[in-house]
Motif scaffolding. Structure first.
Motif, PDB file in Angstrom:
ATOM      1  N   GLY A 175       0.812  -1.231   0.000  1.00  0.00           N
ATOM      2  CA  GLY A 175       0.000   0.000   0.000  1.00  0.00           C
ATOM      3  C   GLY A 175       0.837   1.268   0.000  1.00  0.00           C
ATOM      4  N   PRO A 176       0.161   2.418  -0.125  1.00  0.00           N
ATOM      5  CA  PRO A 176       0.866   3.704  -0.229  1.00  0.00           C
ATOM      6  C   PRO A 176       1.731   4.058   0.989  1.00  0.00           C
ATOM      7  CG  PRO A 176      -1.430   3.933  -0.875  1.00  0.00           C
ATOM      8  CD  PRO A 176      -1.297   2.568  -0.278  1.00  0.00           C
ATOM      9  N   ILE A 177       2.859   4.693   0.682  1.00  0.00           N
ATOM     10  CA  ILE A 177       3.751   5.235   1.719  1.00  0.00           C
ATOM     11  C   ILE A 177       3.608   6.756   1.646  1.00  0.00           C
ATOM     12  CG2 ILE A 177       6.142   5.448   2.510  1.00  0.00           C
ATOM     13  CD1 ILE A 177       6.763   2.887   0.862  1.00  0.00           C
ATOM     14  N   VAL A 178       3.334   7.388   2.772  1.00  0.00           N
ATOM     15  CA  VAL A 178       3.097   8.840   2.777  1.00  0.00           C
ATOM     16  C   VAL A 178       4.084   9.517   3.728  1.00  0.00           C
ATOM     17  CG1 VAL A 178       1.396  10.662   3.184  1.00  0.00           C
ATOM     18  CG2 VAL A 178       0.646   8.444   2.304  1.00  0.00           C
ATOM     19  N   ASP A 179       4.837  10.490   3.214  1.00  0.00           N
ATOM     20  CA  ASP A 179       5.767  11.243   4.067  1.00  0.00           C
ATOM     21  C   ASP A 179       5.105  12.572   4.448  1.00  0.00           C
ATOM     22  OD1 ASP A 179       8.108  11.790   5.481  1.00  0.00           O
ATOM     23  OD2 ASP A 179       9.047  12.792   3.764  1.00  0.00           O
ATOM     24  N   LEU A 180       5.009  12.821   5.742  1.00  0.00           N
ATOM     25  CA  LEU A 180       4.323  14.012   6.258  1.00  0.00           C
ATOM     26  C   LEU A 180       5.363  15.117   6.460  1.00  0.00           C
ATOM     27  CD1 LEU A 180       2.210  12.026   8.874  1.00  0.00           C
ATOM     28  CD2 LEU A 180       1.549  12.655   6.542  1.00  0.00           C
ATOM     29  N   ASP A 212      -0.820  21.120   3.535  1.00  0.00           N
ATOM     30  CA  ASP A 212      -0.687  20.802   4.964  1.00  0.00           C
ATOM     31  C   ASP A 212      -1.188  19.374   5.186  1.00  0.00           C
ATOM     32  OD1 ASP A 212      -1.014  20.643   7.761  1.00  0.00           O
ATOM     33  OD2 ASP A 212      -1.322  22.808   7.894  1.00  0.00           O
ATOM     34  N   PHE A 213      -0.343  18.507   5.737  1.00  0.00           N
ATOM     35  CA  PHE A 213      -0.780  17.116   5.915  1.00  0.00           C
ATOM     36  C   PHE A 213      -1.965  17.012   6.871  1.00  0.00           C
ATOM     37  CE2 PHE A 213       2.433  17.272   9.392  1.00  0.00           C
ATOM     38  CZ  PHE A 213       1.690  16.757  10.441  1.00  0.00           C
ATOM     39  N   ARG A 214      -2.154  18.041   7.712  1.00  0.00           N
ATOM     40  CA  ARG A 214      -3.272  17.995   8.660  1.00  0.00           C
ATOM     41  C   ARG A 214      -4.619  18.059   7.936  1.00  0.00           C
ATOM     42  NH1 ARG A 214      -1.071  22.710  12.475  1.00  0.00           N
ATOM     43  NH2 ARG A 214      -0.767  23.551  10.383  1.00  0.00           N
ATOM     44  N   ASN A 215      -4.602  18.582   6.696  1.00  0.00           N
ATOM     45  CA  ASN A 215      -5.841  18.670   5.907  1.00  0.00           C
ATOM     46  C   ASN A 215      -5.902  17.616   4.811  1.00  0.00           C
ATOM     47  OD1 ASN A 215      -6.400  20.963   7.413  1.00  0.00           O
ATOM     48  ND2 ASN A 215      -5.325  22.299   5.977  1.00  0.00           N
ATOM     49  N   ALA A 216      -4.996  16.651   4.842  1.00  0.00           N
ATOM     50  CA  ALA A 216      -4.952  15.641   3.775  1.00  0.00           C
ATOM     51  C   ALA A 216      -5.733  14.394   4.195  1.00  0.00           C
ATOM     52  CB  ALA A 216      -3.500  15.278   3.490  1.00  0.00           C
ATOM     53  N   ASP A 217      -6.162  13.635   3.194  1.00  0.00           N
ATOM     54  CA  ASP A 217      -6.820  12.351   3.467  1.00  0.00           C
ATOM     55  C   ASP A 217      -5.729  11.285   3.567  1.00  0.00           C
ATOM     56  OD1 ASP A 217      -8.284  10.082   3.615  1.00  0.00           O
ATOM     57  OD2 ASP A 217      -9.124  10.199   1.589  1.00  0.00           O
ATOM     58  N   LEU A 218      -5.502  10.804   4.768  1.00  0.00           N
ATOM     59  CA  LEU A 218      -4.427   9.824   4.981  1.00  0.00           C
ATOM     60  C   LEU A 218      -4.991   8.417   5.192  1.00  0.00           C
ATOM     61  CD1 LEU A 218      -2.211  11.887   7.497  1.00  0.00           C
ATOM     62  CD2 LEU A 218      -2.041  11.807   4.999  1.00  0.00           C
TER      63      LEU A 218
END
Ligand SMILES: C[S@@+](CC[C@H](N)C(=O)[O-])C[C@H]1O[C@@H](n2cnc3c(N)ncnc32)[C@H](O)[C@@H]1O
Length: 186
Positions: free
Chosen positions: A51-56, A107-113
């Motif tokens: 699955g996806p890897i997300v760097d904040l 902003d990662f705080r507003n992203a769909d994670l």
């Protein structure tokens, strides 16, 4: 030649000012992870599926470019607020032709994670508070969190690794699970 030099110096000064101003806003400068830390972080996600890897806070792209190169079949995503590092990492992405890498200036705080399998970060204490709040607010489940240097507040890491560098940089691992979120015991 003189005009070229003046324009170049002006561009460097503006870029520097933008970096400083955004760092004051976010609470951290875009300092990149060391190559030893990148390798240590990558080693922790060997068994993390496809699955996806997300760097904040992807900065200059140090982590995301290494991840995207190592895992060409996986989707790699970076969120970065600072314009200059984001532009630089976007150029690096184009030059490296990494089609599995997406870089958002957001902003990662507003992203769909919610779709992430792995969340990585190298933030600062206030950023870790924001991440913890986001995980709880969005009820993010079934994710591996790999955090360089800073721990999640009031959370017991599954494992702590020490990088073999002069700072013995800690890397905190959290295996977020559905049950843990319900009990708020991340
Ligand atoms: C220490 S750097 C780490 C860069 C990269 N992850 C690495 O390890 O090389 C942290 C980055 O997080 C970014 N950042 C901080 N808060 C953020 C937020 N809420 N959303 C997006 N980026 C953020 C900063 O602008 C900075 O570039």
């Amino acid at each position: 030649m003189l005009i070229f030099e003046i324009v170049l110096i002006a561009c460097i000064l503006v870029a520097g000012m933008l970096i400083v101003l955004t760092s004051m806003k976010t609470g951290i400068s875009p300092s990149p992870s060391s190559s030893k830390t990148v390798r240590a972080m990558m080693a922790t996600m060997e068994d993390s599926g496809a699955g996806p890897i997300v760097d904040l806070g992807s900065g200059w792209g140090t982590l995301v470019i290494a991840f995207a190169g190592k895992y060409p079949q996986r989707q790699v995503i970076g969120y970065e607020l600072s314009l200059v590092p984001w532009l630089f990492s976007s150029i690096r992405k184009s030059v490296s032709r990494l089609n599995n890498l997406t870089l958002y200036r957001k902003d990662f705080r507003n992203a769909d994670l919610s779709h992430a399998s792995v969340l990585t970060c190298y933030l600062f204490p206030g950023g870790m508070v924001s991440l913890k709040e986001k995980l709880e607010r969005d009820k993010i489940t079934e994710v591996l969190i790999v955090s360089s240097t800073f721990a999640l507040p009031s959370s017991e890491p599954t494992r702590v690794i020490r990088v073999k560098d002069m700072y013995r940089t800690p890397i905190y691992l959290y295996h977020q699970s559905r049950r843990a979120v319900c009990g708020q015991s991340l």
